[in-house]
Design an enzyme around this catalytic site. Sequence first.
Site, PDB file in Angstrom:
ATOM      1  N   LYS A 106       0.856  -1.194   0.000  1.00  0.00           N
ATOM      2  CA  LYS A 106       0.000   0.000   0.000  1.00  0.00           C
ATOM      3  C   LYS A 106       0.890   1.241   0.000  1.00  0.00           C
ATOM      4  CE  LYS A 106      -4.256   0.969   2.510  1.00  0.00           C
ATOM      5  NZ  LYS A 106      -4.860   0.950   3.843  1.00  0.00           N
TER       6      LYS A 106
HETATM    7  C1  E4P Z   1      -8.168   1.950   3.930  1.00  0.00           C
HETATM    8  O1  E4P Z   1      -7.379   1.236   3.365  1.00  0.00           O
HETATM    9  C2  E4P Z   1      -7.890   2.688   5.166  1.00  0.00           C
HETATM   10  O2  E4P Z   1      -7.184   1.850   6.050  1.00  0.00           O
HETATM   11  C3  E4P Z   1      -9.120   3.122   5.907  1.00  0.00           C
HETATM   12  O3  E4P Z   1     -10.292   2.809   5.216  1.00  0.00           O
HETATM   13  C4  E4P Z   1      -9.066   4.483   6.488  1.00  0.00           C
HETATM   14  O4  E4P Z   1     -10.285   4.789   7.111  1.00  0.00           O
HETATM   15  P1  E4P Z   1     -10.488   5.997   8.118  1.00  0.00           P
HETATM   16  O5  E4P Z   1     -10.667   7.232   7.321  1.00  0.00           O
HETATM   17  O6  E4P Z   1     -11.736   5.644   8.867  1.00  0.00           O
HETATM   18  O7  E4P Z   1      -9.260   6.044   8.980  1.00  0.00           O
END
Ligand code: E4P
Length: 214
Positions: A83
């Site tokens: 990622k």
């Molecule tokens: C996605 O890959 C992220 O880990 C996640 O959805 C972030 O979400 P948040 O905005 O609730 O922290």
Amino acid sequence: MKLFLDTANQAEVEAAVKMGVICGVTTNPSLVAKEGGDYIQRVKYFCDLVGGPISVEVLANDAEGMLREARELAALHENIVIKLPITAESLAVIKQLTAEGIKTNATLCFSANQAILAAQAGATYVSPFVGRLNDIGQDGMTLIEEIRTIYDNFGYDTEIIVASVRSPRQVTDAALIGADIATIPYKILMQMVGHPQTDLGIAKFEADWAKRNS
Ligand code: E4P
């Protein structure tokens, strides 16, 4: 639409896998920081347990550092997906990793143009953050519609992961738009399961059954 679990918590992944409804996991540095224990061991455990893509984020900001971290992480297990936040540096890294056969998830996507760049670089997945867009007064689901249309227009095969999901309704909306995947916190998964009428219906069936003539 596929469902991934958005967590680094072992008990949550185990419970969701037991339900049989998730086929991947996404983590991020904030989620990992909340958990104790050996992060690398847990990621490898998720890879085996889930049997599908497990997204793990790199922390370096420079291309060389990103590549080094990405290659080390990818070597841990074939299910690891790297990622990377979308930046000028990371796009080149995504292109290189794709050439090496390493899967990538272009994250922190907040615009259709960023999604176009991620697809051009060859990202396996792009993660638009709907909740955080809503937080700043924009419509996260409109971004999902835009990316779906653009990817279909040009046959990009980058898969859209709807991320930063804050309500069960957003999962429904993501599916209606035709997103490939929604990555959801465990709490949202449990909210998707429940409905007051289901609980009432079970209670009534049980009460009627108890009163049956035998
Ligand atoms: C996605 O890959 C992220 O880990 C996640 O959805 C972030 O979400 P948040 O905005 O609730 O922290």
